[in-house]
Motif scaffolding. Structure first.
Motif, short mmCIF file in Angstrom:
data_model
loop_
_atom_site.label_atom_id
_atom_site.label_comp_id
_atom_site.label_asym_id
_atom_site.label_seq_id
_atom_site.Cartn_x
_atom_site.Cartn_y
_atom_site.Cartn_z
N SER A 127 0.96 -1.22 0.07
CA SER A 127 -0.12 0.07 -0.05
C SER A 127 0.92 1.05 -0.02
CB SER A 127 -0.77 -0.04 1.06
OG SER A 127 -0.33 -0.20 2.46
N THR A 128 0.45 2.21 -0.51
CA THR A 128 1.19 3.33 -0.63
C THR A 128 0.18 4.68 -0.33
OG1 THR A 128 0.38 3.97 -2.94
CG2 THR A 128 2.34 2.57 -2.50
N ARG A 129 0.68 5.91 -0.24
CA ARG A 129 -0.01 7.06 0.20
C ARG A 129 -1.09 7.17 -0.71
NH1 ARG A 129 4.13 11.58 1.39
NH2 ARG A 129 5.36 10.58 0.06
N LEU A 134 -6.91 6.69 -2.27
CA LEU A 134 -8.06 5.73 -2.88
C LEU A 134 -8.95 5.17 -2.23
CD1 LEU A 134 -9.13 4.52 -5.65
CD2 LEU A 134 -7.39 2.55 -5.43
N VAL A 135 -8.60 4.30 -0.93
CA VAL A 135 -9.36 4.03 0.14
C VAL A 135 -10.44 4.54 0.42
CG1 VAL A 135 -9.71 2.66 2.14
CG2 VAL A 135 -7.91 1.80 0.19
N THR A 136 -9.96 5.75 0.91
CA THR A 136 -10.57 6.69 1.67
C THR A 136 -11.64 7.31 0.67
OG1 THR A 136 -8.76 7.72 3.12
CG2 THR A 136 -10.65 9.28 2.64
N ARG A 137 -11.45 7.68 -0.64
CA ARG A 137 -12.25 8.23 -1.78
C ARG A 137 -13.40 7.20 -1.94
NH1 ARG A 137 -8.47 10.12 -6.55
NH2 ARG A 137 -10.50 10.18 -7.58
N LEU A 162 -19.03 -2.16 -5.22
CA LEU A 162 -17.97 -1.92 -3.99
C LEU A 162 -17.21 -3.07 -3.77
CD1 LEU A 162 -16.94 -0.51 -1.65
CD2 LEU A 162 -18.68 -1.44 -0.01
N LYS A 163 -17.87 -4.24 -3.94
CA LYS A 163 -17.09 -5.44 -3.76
C LYS A 163 -16.11 -5.68 -5.09
CE LYS A 163 -19.68 -9.06 -3.65
NZ LYS A 163 -20.88 -10.41 -3.67
N SER A 164 -16.37 -5.45 -6.30
CA SER A 164 -15.63 -5.29 -7.47
C SER A 164 -14.52 -4.33 -7.19
CB SER A 164 -16.35 -5.07 -8.66
OG SER A 164 -15.24 -4.83 -9.96
N LEU A 165 -14.63 -3.21 -6.57
CA LEU A 165 -13.69 -2.12 -6.56
C LEU A 165 -12.72 -2.42 -5.46
CD1 LEU A 165 -15.80 1.22 -6.81
CD2 LEU A 165 -13.98 0.38 -8.25
N THR A 166 -13.13 -3.23 -4.31
CA THR A 166 -12.41 -3.69 -3.40
C THR A 166 -11.59 -4.64 -3.88
OG1 THR A 166 -13.88 -3.28 -1.70
CG2 THR A 166 -12.41 -4.96 -1.29
#
Length: 233
Positions: A127-129, A134-137, A162-166
């Protein structure tokens, strides 16, 4: 004169202070480009900036956890109200309505798992900044979508997306982790080759020095006068 003593922390100190694993600490420090300020034997020692970076990360994580909890609770209440309203008008319910109710109930659990998985990804190596942002958004966008449209159909569609994006986010971080591992392994090989090169150079130099000394002594013995040796590369 400033008498303030600089705070120093080992990885173990930082992990214990925030109740996280040492790999998590290493990952957070790497994302913030924070290195050690000194070494004690094999232990790396970090300064106050390391402590502050982890504290900030944990604060943001706690805020995100609260946001997720609010989204899940709000969605659960909405589904409950929809089902209750349907029960009061059961004569008008169709099989599709009942199926949609059941899907929505199941999706509450799926929603919670996906949102929590996104949060977990911010602690993983790879994971990066940018991926944290991206997770927050994603979490914010999901919550906003449910606020704008409280229909069960929208909820079910949103959870599927959401499942697909996760899964996609997890794949991105997994690929980044693999790339980081390859880079680390390459750096180790380069360091090893460099060490061997330096060792060989030293060995060759010592040989040359020995040859020079032997040659000078031999010439002095034979001619009993000063000898000069020019080493041409």
């Amino acid at each position: 004169m400033d008498q303030t003593k600089t705070q120093k922390y080992t990885l173990k100190d930082l992990a214990n202070e925030f109740g996280v694993s040492k790999p998590t600490v290493v990952n957070i420090l790497a994302k913030n480009e924070i290195g050690e300020i000194e070494k004690k034997g094999n232990r790396k020692v970090y300064g106050q900036n390391a402590f502050d970076a982890i504290a900030k990360h944990q604060t943001q994580k706690n805020e995100t956890n609260k946001k997720v909890e609010q989204v899940v609770n709000s969605a659960s209440l909405n589904v409950g109200r929809k089902i209750q309203a349907g029960a009061q008008n059961s004569a008008f319910l169709t099989k599709d309505d009942l199926k949609q109710f059941q899907t929505a109930i199941n999706n509450i659990g799926e929603m919670k798992r996906s949102l929590n998985r996104l949060i977990e990804l911010t602690n993983e190596r790879g994971s990066t900044r940018e991926s944290d942002e991206l997770v927050t958004r994603l979490i914010k966008a999901f919550g906003d979508r449910l606020k704008e449209n409280d229909s069960l159909n929208n909820l079910n569609n949103a959870v599927n997306e959401l499942k697909s994006l996760t899964d996609s986010t997890s794949l991105i971080i997994s690929n980044q982790k693999e790339m980081m591992t390859k880079i680390d392994n390459l750096n180790k090989k380069v360091d090893g080759l460099y060490s061997k090169l330096v060792k060989n150079i030293h060995h060759v130099n010592y040989q040359k020095v020995g040859n020079v000394v032997a040659d000078v002594l031999e010439k002095r013995q034979e001619k009993n006068k000063n000898a000069k040796l020019h080493i041409l590369d």
